[in-house]
Design a protein around this motif. Structure first.
Motif, mmCIF file in Angstrom:
data_model
loop_
_atom_site.group_PDB
_atom_site.id
_atom_site.type_symbol
_atom_site.label_atom_id
_atom_site.label_comp_id
_atom_site.label_asym_id
_atom_site.label_seq_id
_atom_site.Cartn_x
_atom_site.Cartn_y
_atom_site.Cartn_z
ATOM 1 N N MET A 1 0.827 -1.199 0.000
ATOM 2 C CA MET A 1 0.000 0.000 0.000
ATOM 3 C C MET A 1 0.867 1.257 0.000
ATOM 4 S SD MET A 1 -2.912 1.321 2.679
ATOM 5 C CE MET A 1 -3.390 -0.343 3.063
ATOM 6 N N ARG A 2 1.941 1.233 0.762
ATOM 7 C CA ARG A 2 2.847 2.389 0.797
ATOM 8 C C ARG A 2 3.470 2.638 -0.577
ATOM 9 N NH1 ARG A 2 6.167 3.137 6.016
ATOM 10 N NH2 ARG A 2 4.377 4.480 6.451
ATOM 11 N N GLU A 3 3.822 1.568 -1.279
ATOM 12 C CA GLU A 3 4.380 1.719 -2.630
ATOM 13 C C GLU A 3 3.363 2.382 -3.560
ATOM 14 O OE1 GLU A 3 5.420 -2.225 -3.697
ATOM 15 O OE2 GLU A 3 7.221 -2.310 -2.415
ATOM 16 N N ARG A 4 2.088 1.945 -3.487
ATOM 17 C CA ARG A 4 1.060 2.546 -4.348
ATOM 18 C C ARG A 4 0.810 3.991 -3.962
ATOM 19 N NH1 ARG A 4 2.484 -1.656 -5.496
ATOM 20 N NH2 ARG A 4 1.391 -3.415 -6.466
ATOM 21 N N LEU A 5 0.856 4.282 -2.676
ATOM 22 C CA LEU A 5 0.631 5.661 -2.224
ATOM 23 C C LEU A 5 1.759 6.572 -2.690
ATOM 24 C CD1 LEU A 5 -1.277 7.445 -0.617
ATOM 25 C CD2 LEU A 5 0.035 6.906 1.444
ATOM 26 N N ALA B 1 -8.964 6.982 0.836
ATOM 27 C CA ALA B 1 -8.775 6.430 -0.512
ATOM 28 C C ALA B 1 -9.961 6.769 -1.412
ATOM 29 C CB ALA B 1 -8.578 4.921 -0.434
ATOM 30 N N ASN B 2 -11.171 6.701 -0.880
ATOM 31 C CA ASN B 2 -12.357 7.043 -1.664
ATOM 32 C C ASN B 2 -12.356 8.513 -2.051
ATOM 33 O OD1 ASN B 2 -13.588 4.506 -1.774
ATOM 34 N ND2 ASN B 2 -14.608 4.777 0.191
ATOM 35 N N ARG C 1 -5.935 3.914 -11.030
ATOM 36 C CA ARG C 1 -5.495 2.516 -10.961
ATOM 37 C C ARG C 1 -4.791 2.227 -9.636
ATOM 38 N NH1 ARG C 1 -4.283 3.085 -16.557
ATOM 39 N NH2 ARG C 1 -2.141 3.667 -16.061
ATOM 40 N N SER C 2 -3.922 3.137 -9.212
ATOM 41 C CA SER C 2 -3.200 2.941 -7.953
ATOM 42 C C SER C 2 -4.157 2.942 -6.769
ATOM 43 C CB SER C 2 -2.137 4.032 -7.771
ATOM 44 O OG SER C 2 -1.117 3.919 -8.739
ATOM 45 N N VAL C 3 -5.165 3.825 -6.800
ATOM 46 C CA VAL C 3 -6.119 3.908 -5.692
ATOM 47 C C VAL C 3 -6.972 2.644 -5.627
ATOM 48 C CG1 VAL C 3 -8.130 5.139 -4.785
ATOM 49 C CG2 VAL C 3 -6.175 6.425 -5.634
ATOM 50 N N VAL C 4 -7.331 2.087 -6.780
ATOM 51 C CA VAL C 4 -8.086 0.831 -6.794
ATOM 52 C C VAL C 4 -7.277 -0.271 -6.109
ATOM 53 C CG1 VAL C 4 -8.955 -1.010 -8.286
ATOM 54 C CG2 VAL C 4 -9.491 1.372 -8.808
ATOM 55 N N GLU C 5 -5.975 -0.327 -6.379
ATOM 56 C CA GLU C 5 -5.119 -1.314 -5.724
ATOM 57 C C GLU C 5 -5.040 -1.053 -4.224
ATOM 58 O OE1 GLU C 5 -1.364 -2.222 -7.591
ATOM 59 O OE2 GLU C 5 -2.101 -1.488 -9.514
ATOM 60 N N VAL C 6 -4.941 0.227 -3.837
ATOM 61 C CA VAL C 6 -4.893 0.588 -2.419
ATOM 62 C C VAL C 6 -6.168 0.123 -1.710
ATOM 63 C CG1 VAL C 6 -4.997 2.528 -0.795
ATOM 64 C CG2 VAL C 6 -3.286 2.517 -2.614
ATOM 65 N N ILE D 1 -6.598 -2.477 1.394
ATOM 66 C CA ILE D 1 -7.295 -2.115 2.640
ATOM 67 C C ILE D 1 -8.325 -3.183 2.991
ATOM 68 C CG2 ILE D 1 -8.882 -0.458 3.702
ATOM 69 C CD1 ILE D 1 -7.463 1.747 2.092
ATOM 70 N N ASP D 2 -9.048 -3.661 1.993
ATOM 71 C CA ASP D 2 -10.036 -4.727 2.243
ATOM 72 C C ASP D 2 -9.358 -5.988 2.764
ATOM 73 O OD1 ASP D 2 -12.299 -3.319 1.608
ATOM 74 O OD2 ASP D 2 -12.374 -3.975 -0.488
ATOM 75 N N ARG D 3 -8.190 -6.316 2.231
ATOM 76 C CA ARG D 3 -7.484 -7.522 2.695
ATOM 77 C C ARG D 3 -6.971 -7.336 4.117
ATOM 78 N NH1 ARG D 3 -3.833 -10.092 -2.025
ATOM 79 N NH2 ARG D 3 -3.966 -11.841 -0.555
ATOM 80 N N ILE D 4 -6.535 -6.129 4.436
ATOM 81 C CA ILE D 4 -6.125 -5.843 5.818
ATOM 82 C C ILE D 4 -7.329 -5.972 6.745
ATOM 83 C CG2 ILE D 4 -5.368 -4.003 7.388
ATOM 84 C CD1 ILE D 4 -3.507 -3.030 5.160
#
Length: 296
Positions: free
Chosen positions: A166-170, A262-263, A276-281, A285-288
């Motif tokens: 997540m940090r990489e995408r951010l 994120a939203n 695209r990056s926010v969708v991955e983030v 978050i859902d997996r966390i």
């Protein structure tokens, strides 16, 4: 230290011929819910055992099963010898003489006959069982917590991996954000100049600057990026803590705040790469959040 909410612990002991056993099982639950299963004669210990569990565990659905098989001195002290003698005499007298010499009486079976072992003596039973069961409960809790910690180590690895990604995408979003305004300005300039050239007019730079400024203010996501990065820092502090405090509920709340930021970023930005990056983030978050449901 991350702990899972699922686990199992057991402890057994034999004292004066009596066998004591305590088993503890736990599964996921938003709060601590304890169910204690006791023999009827030990039911008065339920509240005390629940309280002791509450001091050791903070979250999860916990089932405590207590077993007590009396033997030795405990049973001997409660045997009604007169009732036993009368039952044996009744059995012997009821047998036909032709088989009486060949028949035997199983003493263990005799003890199960109602009235042979003394009646309700729950106070004495509690006095005998309580100190042993409290020790066994502590031992079973220790083993349950050890298992929770082992499973928690696996959860920690997954949570750390999700947070790192997540940090990489951010960082990608943060690096891209300043370029979005520049790209918009260039596209707008080219489009307006092309349209004005068709009618022989020229572009007023002040109009262009004003339009770009409005776009920049409307699409500014710097605050959201900063807040999301702050939440991410708190996330790593929580999962890396060594104080042994439960973090599951805090993680659950934190993921809600992460998703909110994120939203907002997604709704403000019209850039495809940022989207695209926010969708991955959001997926991370859902997996966390899923894994946080397993954390004490």
């Amino acid at each position: 230290m991350i702990r899972s909410m699922t686990g199992f612990g057991a402890s057994h002991r034999e004292v004066d011929g009596s066998r004591f056993s305590v088993e503890i099982r736990s599964v996921n639950n938003k709060f601590l819910k304890t169910t204690v299963r006791l023999p009827d004669e030990l039911s008065s210990l339920e509240t005390e055992l629940e309280t002791k569990i509450g001091r050791r565990l903070n979250r999860g659905s916990v089932i405590v099963t207590v077993r007590w098989v009396e033997g030795g001195a405990a049973i001997a002290a409660r045997i009604d010898t007169a009732a036993a003698r009368a039952s044996i005499e009744q059995l012997v007298n009821g047998m036909p003489e032709s088989i009486r010499d060949r028949c035997t009486i199983d003493l263990a079976t005799m003890l199960t006959v109602p009235g042979i072992v003394g009646g309700d003596d729950s106070e004495a039973a509690v006095g005998i069982a309580k100190p042993v069961l409290l020790e066994l409960l502590d031992e079973a809790c220790d083993r349950l917590i050890e298992m929770r910690e082992r499973e928690g180590a696996g959860l920690l690895g997954e949570l750390d991996s999700f947070g790192t990604r997540m940090r990489e995408r951010l960082e990608t979003v943060s690096d891209r954000a300043p370029r979005v305004v520049e790209l918009y300005r260039d596209r707008l300039h080219q489009r307006v100049e092309s349209l004005l050239a068709e009618v022989g007019a020229s572009l007023d730079q002040s109009d262009l600057v004003r339009e770009v400024a409005i776009f920049a203010e409307r699409s500014d996501i710097a605050e959201e990026i900063t807040r999301l990065d702050g939440h991410l820092g708190q996330f790593f502090d929580l999962i890396g803590g060594e104080d042994g405090e439960p973090v599951g509920r805090t993680l659950d709340f934190l993921t809600q705040e992460m998703l909110r930021e994120a939203n907002t970023i997604a709704s403000k930005s019209a850039d495809s790469e940022i989207t695209r990056s926010v969708v991955e983030v959001k997926g991370l978050i859902d997996r966390i959040k899923e894994q946080a449901a397993n954390v004490e």
